[in-house]
Enzyme design. Structure first.
Site, PDB file in Angstrom:
ATOM      1  N   LYS A  28      -5.800  -8.854  14.952  1.00 43.75           N
ATOM      2  CA  LYS A  28      -4.657  -9.359  15.715  1.00 43.75           C
ATOM      3  C   LYS A  28      -5.011  -9.499  17.182  1.00 43.75           C
ATOM      4  O   LYS A  28      -4.583 -10.444  17.828  1.00 43.75           O
ATOM      5  CB  LYS A  28      -3.476  -8.373  15.637  1.00 43.75           C
ATOM      6  CG  LYS A  28      -2.776  -8.312  14.322  1.00 43.75           C
ATOM      7  CD  LYS A  28      -1.568  -7.372  14.415  1.00 43.75           C
ATOM      8  CE  LYS A  28      -1.946  -5.933  14.655  1.00 43.75           C
ATOM      9  NZ  LYS A  28      -2.301  -5.177  13.466  1.00 43.75           N
ATOM     10  N   ASP A  39      -5.727  -3.746  11.407  1.00 46.02           N
ATOM     11  CA  ASP A  39      -7.071  -4.074  11.872  1.00 46.02           C
ATOM     12  C   ASP A  39      -7.545  -5.426  11.362  1.00 46.02           C
ATOM     13  O   ASP A  39      -8.737  -5.633  11.127  1.00 46.02           O
ATOM     14  CB  ASP A  39      -8.053  -2.954  11.482  1.00 46.02           C
ATOM     15  CG  ASP A  39      -7.580  -1.613  12.009  1.00 46.02           C
ATOM     16  OD1 ASP A  39      -7.389  -1.518  13.241  1.00 46.02           O
ATOM     17  OD2 ASP A  39      -7.364  -0.694  11.221  1.00 46.02           O
ATOM     18  N   GLY A  70      -4.517   0.111  17.735  1.00 47.58           N
ATOM     19  CA  GLY A  70      -5.703  -0.069  18.556  1.00 47.58           C
ATOM     20  C   GLY A  70      -6.202  -1.495  18.422  1.00 47.58           C
ATOM     21  O   GLY A  70      -6.546  -1.936  17.346  1.00 47.58           O
ATOM     22  N   HIS A  71      -6.169  -2.220  19.529  1.00 41.06           N
ATOM     23  CA  HIS A  71      -6.725  -3.575  19.525  1.00 41.06           C
ATOM     24  C   HIS A  71      -7.947  -3.562  20.412  1.00 41.06           C
ATOM     25  O   HIS A  71      -7.909  -2.986  21.491  1.00 41.06           O
ATOM     26  CB  HIS A  71      -5.761  -4.580  20.167  1.00 41.06           C
ATOM     27  CG  HIS A  71      -4.502  -4.758  19.419  1.00 41.06           C
ATOM     28  ND1 HIS A  71      -4.454  -4.979  18.069  1.00 41.06           N
ATOM     29  CD2 HIS A  71      -3.227  -4.781  19.840  1.00 41.06           C
ATOM     30  CE1 HIS A  71      -3.206  -5.120  17.703  1.00 41.06           C
ATOM     31  NE2 HIS A  71      -2.429  -5.001  18.747  1.00 41.06           N
ATOM     32  N   GLN A 101       0.137  -2.046  13.642  1.00 46.60           N
ATOM     33  CA  GLN A 101      -0.016  -1.662  12.255  1.00 46.60           C
ATOM     34  C   GLN A 101       0.111  -2.955  11.445  1.00 46.60           C
ATOM     35  O   GLN A 101      -0.287  -3.986  11.920  1.00 46.60           O
ATOM     36  CB  GLN A 101       0.984  -0.571  11.819  1.00 46.60           C
ATOM     37  CG  GLN A 101       0.685   0.782  12.466  1.00 46.60           C
ATOM     38  CD  GLN A 101       1.161   0.854  13.900  1.00 46.60           C
ATOM     39  OE1 GLN A 101       2.312   0.594  14.196  1.00 46.60           O
ATOM     40  NE2 GLN A 101       0.279   1.193  14.807  1.00 46.60           N
TER      41      GLN A 101
END
Ligand code: IMO
Ligand code: MG
Length: 439
Positions: free
Chosen positions: A17, A14, A41-42, A225
């Site tokens: 990215k 987190d 999750g982006h 990750q």
């Protein structure tokens, strides 16, 4: 120009990215992922639109870019099509022309999800705090040589027999810990139509990528990750089950090491962690309020699971370690603006364990729980940096903070992010990153 740039989170994930990959994606032909699954999750904001990406590389937002889901990934077909349908409804083209799924990637099936739950329940207060997406159990099956690969799924008889065999074993555990079982027929009937729908997306992505490079196309590799969640180099056992570091990009895509042209680290100006596990610079007790302030200002809640993220000071000792094992050529420093209101900012520059300075990043989780961070305190800048686009326009204390971080981790800064929008970015001229963006 043929080149491969790998983007990796330097901390526990987190780091932001999504925004940086999105900025770079415009300059590359292909965007590829090499590990993990929909545990990632982006969130990417483009103008008024916000996209949540879990499985599909961020390149999908840019018309004309090809997205690759590499052999090192674990793919839940239910999650894949849920995401594809959601993105399609937002106007993106999630088509086989644009999205290539490796024939060698492994599938996450419903029993992996169930096993992720039982595994966490069995661990009790030693649980990892996984995303419960079935990631670990799918990689266990891969390493145990009983996994079902994407290429296997299109053969219905093979798919049926593998599901039957694997569910028989999975049910032994599921029955024991949950008192229920899964029905192989039902799982097959749920998955078979999705496997059929997946067929046009299936590609020998290793050949595809190597051919693309031969033809002079460029590849942006998107890590998910992050470094400290790497199954080897991270804070084991509080890690994810894949090789998240730059070496993993070669294995997870079938690219030889010489093909990698550069590695970009994503480094957030503070640290967060979701799930369990040691976190030396976590803001606890007397600092919980600062932690809460950062959580709110930085929207530090998971994109995948909605969990509040644990917040802490910047850890230069851990990030230096990340720089070394990944070989960062440049770093993007994110979320500088979140610190705008602080009076003072602490940076961890080393650890002490039982009275002695640590020479390297501790391998043992228990030691990481015990270490005392050594801090240097820098003055805050107490003014807004939001949306600043030039280094010279930052308040002097903010510039000093950026310089301090760069010196301590031993990597030059190529970009500083001052807000979620694409334009809220400082690009450092003539940095390695600048050259990847403007070859
Ligand atoms: P992005 O891509 C932060 C964490 C989980 C847990 C550990 C193992 O947004 O950076 P898993 O479900 O992978 O077996 O969980 O890894 N984790 C993440 N933490 N960001 C992520 O993704 C994460 N994906 C998994 O919280 O501690
Ligand atoms: Mg995330």
């Amino acid at each position: 120009m043929s080149r491969v740039v790998v983007i990796i989170g330097a901390q526990w994930g987190d780091e932001g990215k999504g925004k940086v990959v999105d900025l770079l994606a415009e300059r590359f032909d292909v965007v590829a992922r090499y590990q993990g699954g929909h545990n990632a999750g982006h969130s990417v904001k483009v103008g008024e639109k916000a996209y949540a990406l879990h499985l599909i590389p961020s390149g999908i937002i840019h018309p004309g870019k090809t997205c690759v889901l590499g052999n090192g990934m674990v793919i839940d077909p239910i999650a894949f099509f849920a995401e594809a349908d959601r993105l399609s409804a937002q106007g993106l083209q999630v088509t086989p022309e644009r999205v290539k799924v490796s024939a060698r990637a492994h599938l996450i099936l419903p029993y992996h999800r169930a096993l992720d739950h039982t595994s966490e329940e069995r661990l009790g207060n030693e649980k990892v705090g996984t995303t419960l997406r079935g990631i670990g159990p799918a990689y266990e099956d891969k390493a145990g040589r009983r996994g079902i690969r994407v290429a296997d799924a299109v053969n219905p008889e093979l798919l049926r027999s593998r599901i039957e065999r694997n569910i028989e074993d999975a049910n032994l555990v599921i029955r024991r810990y949950r008192g229920t079982t899964l029905d192989a027929k039902q799982v097959f009937e749920e998955i078979a139509p999705l496997a059929e729908r997946l067929e046009p997306f299936i590609t020998d992505t290793t050949a595809y990528l190597n051919n693309a490079l031969r033809e002079g196309r460029s590849v942006l590799v998107e890590g998910a990750q992050a470094t400290l969640l790497d199954v080897d180099h991270g804070t084991y056992p509080f890690v994810t089950s894949s090789s998240t570091t730059s070496g993993g990009a070669c294995a997870g895509l079938g690219l030889a090491p010489q093909k990698i042209s550069g590695v970009l680290g994503i480094v957030r100006t503070y640290t967060t962690r979701v799930g369990e596990g040691p976190f030396p610079t976590e803001m606890l007790e007397g600092e919980a309020e600062i932690g809460q302030l950062i959580r709110e200002r930085g929207h530090e809640y998971g994109v995948s699971t909605g969990r509040p993220r644990r917040c802490g000071w910047f850890d230069a000792f851990a990030t230096r370690y990340a720089a070394e094992i990944n070989g960062f050529d440049s770093v993007a420093l994110t979320k500088l603006d979140i610190l705008d209101t602080l009076d003072e900012i602490k940076v961890c520059t080393g650890y002490r364990l039982r009275g002695r300075a640590c020479e390297s990043f501790p391998a043992v989780s228990q030691e990481l729980r015990e270490v005392e961070p050594v801090y240097e305190t820098l003055p805050g800048w107490k003014s807004s940096t939001e949306g600043v686009t030039e280094l010279d326009k930052l308040p002097a204390a903010a510039r000093d903070y950026v310089r301090f971080i760069s010196e301590r981790i031993g990597v030059a800064v190529g970009l500083v992010s001052t807000g979620p929008e694409r334009g809220q970015t400082i690009l450092v001229r003539d940095s390695a990153l600048d050259q990847w963006l403007n070859p």
